[in-house]
Design an enzyme around this catalytic site. Structure first.
Site, mmCIF file in Angstrom:
data_model
loop_
_atom_site.group_PDB
_atom_site.id
_atom_site.type_symbol
_atom_site.label_atom_id
_atom_site.label_comp_id
_atom_site.label_asym_id
_atom_site.label_seq_id
_atom_site.Cartn_x
_atom_site.Cartn_y
_atom_site.Cartn_z
ATOM 1 N N LYS A 56 11.073 14.666 -14.868
ATOM 2 C CA LYS A 56 10.319 15.876 -14.517
ATOM 3 C C LYS A 56 10.664 16.312 -13.085
ATOM 4 O O LYS A 56 10.880 17.499 -12.817
ATOM 5 C CB LYS A 56 8.815 15.612 -14.667
ATOM 6 C CG LYS A 56 8.391 15.428 -16.123
ATOM 7 C CD LYS A 56 6.992 14.836 -16.282
ATOM 8 C CE LYS A 56 6.685 14.554 -17.756
ATOM 9 N NZ LYS A 56 5.380 13.901 -17.968
ATOM 10 N N GLN A 100 0.562 11.106 -14.621
ATOM 11 C CA GLN A 100 1.310 10.504 -15.730
ATOM 12 C C GLN A 100 0.439 9.475 -16.447
ATOM 13 O O GLN A 100 -0.131 8.580 -15.829
ATOM 14 C CB GLN A 100 2.601 9.849 -15.190
ATOM 15 C CG GLN A 100 3.507 9.302 -16.273
ATOM 16 C CD GLN A 100 4.044 10.396 -17.203
ATOM 17 O OE1 GLN A 100 4.516 11.428 -16.759
ATOM 18 N NE2 GLN A 100 3.947 10.176 -18.515
ATOM 19 N N ASP A 123 -0.767 20.296 -17.469
ATOM 20 C CA ASP A 123 -0.685 19.588 -18.755
ATOM 21 C C ASP A 123 -1.671 20.156 -19.773
ATOM 22 O O ASP A 123 -1.615 19.801 -20.945
ATOM 23 C CB ASP A 123 -0.998 18.093 -18.555
ATOM 24 C CG ASP A 123 0.263 17.270 -18.338
ATOM 25 O OD1 ASP A 123 1.325 17.668 -18.860
ATOM 26 O OD2 ASP A 123 0.180 16.230 -17.656
#
Ligand code: NDP
Length: 293
Positions: A56, A100, A123
């Site tokens: 990412k 994460q 997200d």
């Protein structure tokens, strides 16, 4: 002659969409605006999580976004992590915050995800953003479901009115994807699919028969090769979200012989994975546009 499915090439499509994103970012920076910034937070030493965060970060830098990675030790407390999130919420150079998952067991994942300010929740895990998505006014589309929808749309797979079966009902993939695919498209919700959607899971009776109804079959389970050729309607589009480590290789939930029955098939690797990262960049740019104008 055996006809093979058309590849839903996520790697190639991700490169195209990243080009579009890079152009938008360049336009913003040329206009004197801050580059869109992503802050990734990684707690502990899980090798798969480290790999995802590296990919990412690299994708951000390659496309002109600002990217920082906060690596914290496994023994980080919940309150230390909340403090960092509060700092990132207030940091004007950060437009997107990514925590994460999975987090270590001593940290309550829900409490952390709810601490991310919804405006930076790229997200789309915060309850406010899940609610907005569900009522058809998404602030962000969740990355993996959006990646799947983009793969279908840009390869001209007909979706509206068709039978979709999503295998898996997780909060990250199956549930939001099934919501997006069944919604009516509007100006606020352009990625909505207008499809007839069935969601299957571990309690579904006769999964094979349910899957065979699908014009579009989406596998988001996490069991290598569990979708076999006899479960697929000839000519169907099959999207494989699964990523399973088998020996040294990554394989999907869809068995390789499905390529001889399906009309379209996304590979693993090189299908949904690169699309997920791309839609994270897309959301970070969208967040910058919403926050900075
Ligand atoms: P979860 O484990 O959270 O959910 C799995 C789902 O599959 C559950 O709904 C479960 O049912 C269902 N399931 C389990 N066994 C069966 C079965 N035998 N038959 C039918 N359904 C079953 O996984 P995620 O949704 O987070 O991830 C799914 C897969 O996608 C994983 O391989 C993951 O690594 C991958 N993934 C890939 C991404 C990418 O970018 N390529 C991003 C995110 C995930 P129940 O609810 O009843 O338990």
């Amino acid at each position: 002659m055996l006809v093979m499915a058309q590849l839903l090439d996520g790697k190639a499509l991700a490169a195209t969409i990243r080009g579009e994103i890079a152009a938008r970012v360049a336009g913003r920076t040329q206009a004197g605006k801050r580059p869109p910034g992503l802050a990734a937070v990684l707690v502990g030493n899980d090798p798969a999580s480290q790999g995802y965060v590296r990919s990412k970060h690299k994708a951000c830098l390659e496309n002109g976004l600002h990217s920082t990675v906060h690596r914290l030790p496994e023994e980080t407390t919940q309150s230390q992590l909340l403090d960092l999130i509060e700092q990132l919420n207030a940091d004007a150079t950060v437009h997107g915050i990514l925590v994460q998952l999975p987090l270590p067991r001593h940290i309550e994942t829900d409490a952390i995800l709810r601490a991310v300010t919804p405006a930076k929740d790229v997200d789309c895990f915060h309850p406010e953003n899940v609610g907005l998505l569900t009522i058809g006014f998404p602030r962000f589309y969740p990355c993996t479901p959006h990646g799947v929808v983009q793969l279908l749309n840009r390869y001209n797979v007909p979706v509206a009115g068709h039978e979709v079966v999503v295998v898996g009902r997780s909060d990250i993939v199956g549930k939001p994807l099934s919501i997006m695919l069944m919604q009516k498209p509007t100006a606020h919700n352009p990625a909505a699919g207008d499809a007839t959607v069935t969601v299957a899971h571990s309690r579904t009776h006769d999964l094979a028969a349910v899957c065979r109804r699908a014009d579009i079959l989406i596998a988001a389970v996490g069991q290598a090769g569990m979708i076999t050729a006899d479960m697929v309607k000839p000519g169907a589009a099959v999207v494989d979200v699964g990523t399973n480590r088998v020996g040294n290789a990554w394989v999907g939930d869809v068995a390789p012989e499905v390529a001889t029955v399906a009309g379209w098939l996304s590979p693993v690797p090189g299908g949904v994975g690169p699309m997920t990262i791309t839609m994270l960049l897309y959301n970070t740019v969208a967040a910058a546009e919403q926050i900075d104008g």
